[in-house]
Design an enzyme around this catalytic site. Structure first.
Site, PDB file in Angstrom:
ATOM      1  N   ASN A 213       2.949  -9.919   3.617  1.00 23.68           N
ATOM      2  CA  ASN A 213       2.597 -10.995   2.653  1.00 23.68           C
ATOM      3  C   ASN A 213       4.456 -11.464   2.739  1.00 23.68           C
ATOM      4  O   ASN A 213       4.721 -10.685   3.335  1.00 23.68           O
ATOM      5  CB  ASN A 213       2.724 -10.071   2.120  1.00 23.68           C
ATOM      6  CG  ASN A 213       2.060 -11.457   0.623  1.00 23.68           C
ATOM      7  OD1 ASN A 213       0.829 -11.397   1.032  1.00 23.68           O
ATOM      8  ND2 ASN A 213       2.181 -11.212  -0.677  1.00 23.68           N
ATOM      9  N   ALA A 278       8.908  -9.684  -5.786  1.00 27.90           N
ATOM     10  CA  ALA A 278       8.245  -8.896  -5.010  1.00 27.90           C
ATOM     11  C   ALA A 278       7.584  -9.739  -4.358  1.00 27.90           C
ATOM     12  O   ALA A 278       6.270 -10.332  -5.307  1.00 27.90           O
ATOM     13  CB  ALA A 278       8.369  -7.339  -4.296  1.00 27.90           C
ATOM     14  N   ASP A 282      -2.337  -8.783  -1.814  1.00 26.71           N
ATOM     15  CA  ASP A 282      -3.217  -8.164  -3.078  1.00 26.71           C
ATOM     16  C   ASP A 282      -4.171  -7.586  -2.419  1.00 26.71           C
ATOM     17  O   ASP A 282      -4.733  -7.011  -3.294  1.00 26.71           O
ATOM     18  CB  ASP A 282      -3.563  -9.762  -3.561  1.00 26.71           C
ATOM     19  CG  ASP A 282      -3.253 -10.952  -4.485  1.00 26.71           C
ATOM     20  OD1 ASP A 282      -2.101 -10.104  -5.472  1.00 26.71           O
ATOM     21  OD2 ASP A 282      -2.204 -11.883  -3.968  1.00 26.71           O
ATOM     22  N   PRO A 312      -3.873  -2.624  -6.999  1.00 27.95           N
ATOM     23  CA  PRO A 312      -2.810  -2.706  -8.195  1.00 27.95           C
ATOM     24  C   PRO A 312      -1.626  -4.096  -8.558  1.00 27.95           C
ATOM     25  O   PRO A 312      -1.080  -4.146  -7.523  1.00 27.95           O
ATOM     26  CB  PRO A 312      -2.558  -1.080  -8.389  1.00 27.95           C
ATOM     27  CG  PRO A 312      -2.119  -1.184  -6.762  1.00 27.95           C
ATOM     28  CD  PRO A 312      -2.353  -1.796  -5.931  1.00 27.95           C
ATOM     29  N   ASP A 313      -2.185  -4.411  -9.378  1.00 31.39           N
ATOM     30  CA  ASP A 313      -1.268  -5.519  -9.879  1.00 31.39           C
ATOM     31  C   ASP A 313      -0.053  -5.165 -10.486  1.00 31.39           C
ATOM     32  O   ASP A 313      -0.352  -3.979 -11.921  1.00 31.39           O
ATOM     33  CB  ASP A 313      -1.784  -7.021 -10.683  1.00 31.39           C
ATOM     34  CG  ASP A 313      -1.316  -8.175 -11.029  1.00 31.39           C
ATOM     35  OD1 ASP A 313       0.404  -7.668 -11.416  1.00 31.39           O
ATOM     36  OD2 ASP A 313      -1.587  -9.307 -11.241  1.00 31.39           O
ATOM     37  N   ILE A 314       0.796  -4.706 -10.054  1.00 34.66           N
ATOM     38  CA  ILE A 314       2.550  -3.838 -10.317  1.00 34.66           C
ATOM     39  C   ILE A 314       2.931  -4.732 -11.827  1.00 34.66           C
ATOM     40  O   ILE A 314       3.238  -3.965 -13.212  1.00 34.66           O
ATOM     41  CB  ILE A 314       3.008  -3.413  -9.492  1.00 34.66           C
ATOM     42  CG1 ILE A 314       2.495  -3.495  -8.170  1.00 34.66           C
ATOM     43  CG2 ILE A 314       4.629  -2.581  -9.719  1.00 34.66           C
ATOM     44  CD1 ILE A 314       3.294  -3.320  -6.714  1.00 34.66           C
ATOM     45  N   PHE A 330       7.659 -13.216 -11.093  1.00 36.57           N
ATOM     46  CA  PHE A 330       7.162 -14.392 -10.133  1.00 36.57           C
ATOM     47  C   PHE A 330       6.201 -15.377 -10.486  1.00 36.57           C
ATOM     48  O   PHE A 330       4.872 -14.628 -10.019  1.00 36.57           O
ATOM     49  CB  PHE A 330       8.026 -14.013  -9.148  1.00 36.57           C
ATOM     50  CG  PHE A 330       9.728 -14.004  -8.893  1.00 36.57           C
ATOM     51  CD1 PHE A 330      10.187 -13.394  -9.473  1.00 36.57           C
ATOM     52  CD2 PHE A 330      10.316 -15.085  -8.666  1.00 36.57           C
ATOM     53  CE1 PHE A 330      11.647 -13.662 -10.179  1.00 36.57           C
ATOM     54  CE2 PHE A 330      12.168 -14.657  -8.234  1.00 36.57           C
ATOM     55  CZ  PHE A 330      12.721 -14.251  -9.377  1.00 36.57           C
ATOM     56  N   LYS A 344      -0.680 -17.761 -15.110  1.00 37.94           N
ATOM     57  CA  LYS A 344      -0.623 -16.084 -14.558  1.00 37.94           C
ATOM     58  C   LYS A 344      -0.318 -15.810 -15.783  1.00 37.94           C
ATOM     59  O   LYS A 344       0.262 -13.972 -15.816  1.00 37.94           O
ATOM     60  CB  LYS A 344       0.030 -16.557 -12.847  1.00 37.94           C
ATOM     61  CG  LYS A 344       0.430 -15.423 -12.691  1.00 37.94           C
ATOM     62  CD  LYS A 344       1.063 -15.475 -10.707  1.00 37.94           C
ATOM     63  CE  LYS A 344      -0.021 -16.515 -10.077  1.00 37.94           C
ATOM     64  NZ  LYS A 344       0.181 -16.380  -8.444  1.00 37.94           N
TER      65      LYS A 344
END
Ligand code: CTP
Length: 408
Positions: A213, A278, A282, A312-314, A330, A344
């Site tokens: 990324n 960060a 994804d 995973p979505d941290i 962010f 979001k």
């Protein structure tokens, strides 16, 4: 300067070295005085060639010193008294020579002596030719000083007085005055543990290839630096990036999203604030090969098939278990910034979302400035102007301070 944080007036010792950018210093002195600071100027020998002591004396309202051995000057205020008097020492412009001298600890003139004698924080504002700034010697000297806790503002990119284009322009007086306000802000976060994530993650395809990324890490590193400067105990979970660790920050280097998730979840247990800057990938290859995938093993002209699985979505994970802790996320958006950020925020469930418009060329990836919009769960939207990332970091922490104080 942060709009929400009042300026703490302080004693500023402003050392002016010999560079053409010194022509901006009278304006800087005016702005610092207007902000309520007491300013005393000292000139290096070369600095005196570019700006007149009389101008600086008139604008600062205080005598200007330039010599270590002038008995008249020394009798008025000794150099040690001057070093002790300062709450902050600013060197602007900071030339390659001045940076090298400080890195080596040379005290062969008044400014060199003051810089070693003072216990106040030091802010260097470099200005020089682009090739001098990118020279390995200057990079090494600046890196060493950063490690020792010396602060830097700029240099900025653009047209240089020497005719070259690139990094080397001295920061504008308004930017320097803003940084001064941040540095004089005081250690108000003592006893607070702050977790910051920064940089992009890298997801291996095989032994040499990966999906990465895009992220320079600069925004997250600026948040970590500013939290540490405010006296917080800071842990920075960083994806692969070449930035130096900010002074006083504990850094945990990770590579993949899964490693970042494990480190963040572990550290979050003992933190009161988390800022997740960060750029987490994804998706990751479902079956990374330990060996290098060889073209000779494939049919001529064929490419391997890479299946991806979701990471995973941290941020969503820690937001769901945050309790009293404040969590900031962010959002990198290329269009419909505010609406996309609102959706979001609802999905992630954090306390504040810092939305970046990644379609701008002057902000976001790889730049030193950022134009962000704060989006809050109550629907409140606050669009900030283009600011240096250190100032954006200060604004984010000012917001967190309010969230910690008030009801959510
Ligand atoms: N984030 C995270 N874990 C992920 C993806 C993102 O914790 N797997 C965090 C980022 O650190 C950032 C926020 O979520 O604070 C938003 O990241 P962004 O890339 O803008 O959003 P995504 O969730 O990836 O959504 P999309 O790519 O669909 O815009």
């Amino acid at each position: 300067m942060s709009a929400s944080a009042p300026v703490q007036p302080g004693n500023l010792l402003l050392a002016v070295a010999g560079g053409i950018a010194a022509y901006k210093i009278p304006e800087l002195v005016r702005q610092l005085r207007r902000a309520g600071h007491a300013v005393r100027c000292v000139l290096t020998e070369a600095g005196g060639e570019f700006v007149s002591p009389l101008v600086l004396q008139t604008l600062s309202g205080a005598p200007v010193r330039s010599s270590l051995f002038d008995s008249g000057e020394e009798g008025e205020i000794s150099h040690i008294e001057l070093a002790d008097w300062a709450d902050l020492v600013v060197v602007a412009p900071a030339t390659a020579n001045r940076i090298a001298k400080l890195a080596q600890g040379l005290a062969d003139d008044l400014v060199g002596t003051l810089l070693l004698a003072t216990r106040a924080p030091v802010l260097l504002v470099p200005a020089m030719n682009v090739n001098m700034w990118s020279h390995p010697a200057t990079r090494a000297n600046a890196g060493l000083l950063r490690e020792r806790g010396v602060h830097f503002e700029g240099p900025e990119s653009g047209e240089l007085a020497c005719g070259w284009e690139g990094e080397g322009r001295m920061a504008e007086p308004g930017t320097i005055a803003g940084r001064v306000a941040i540095l004089l802000g005081g250690e108000t976060w003592k006893g607070v543990r702050v977790l910051v994530s920064a940089g992009g993650t890298r997801e291996p395809i095989d032994a040499v290839r990966s999906i990465a990324n895009r992220s320079s890490g600069k925004m997250g590193f600026a948040v970590a630096e500013e939290a540490a400067r405010r006296g917080a105990e800071v842990v920075l979970v960083a994806g692969p990036c070449a930035l130096p660790t900010p002074p006083g920050v504990r850094r945990l280097d990770v590579e993949t999203a899964l490693e970042m998730a494990a480190a963040v979840e572990h550290e979050f247990e003992t933190c009161q604030v988390a800022v997740m800057a960060a750029a987490v990938a994804d998706f990751r290859p479902a079956n990374a090969s330990l060996a290098k995938i060889k073209k000779e093993d494939l049919a001529p002209g064929a490419a391997p098939r890479i299946d991806l699985v979701q990471n995973p979505d941290i941020l969503a994970g820690i937001s769901a278990t945050r309790g009293e802790r404040v969590v900031v996320g962010f959002a990198a958006e290329s269009h419909d910034l505010v609406e996309a950020a609102r959706r979001k925020l609802a999905r992630k469930g954090c306390d504040l979302l810092v939305a970046n418009d990644i379609s701008r060329v002057d902000a976001g990836f790889d730049t030193d400035s950022n134009a962000v919009t704060f989006v809050s769960p109550g629907g409140e939207v606050d669009e900030l102007p283009l600011l240096p990332k250190v100032e954006v970091a200060a604004r984010i922490l000012d917001r967190v301070e309010k969230l910690r104080e008030g009801p959510r």
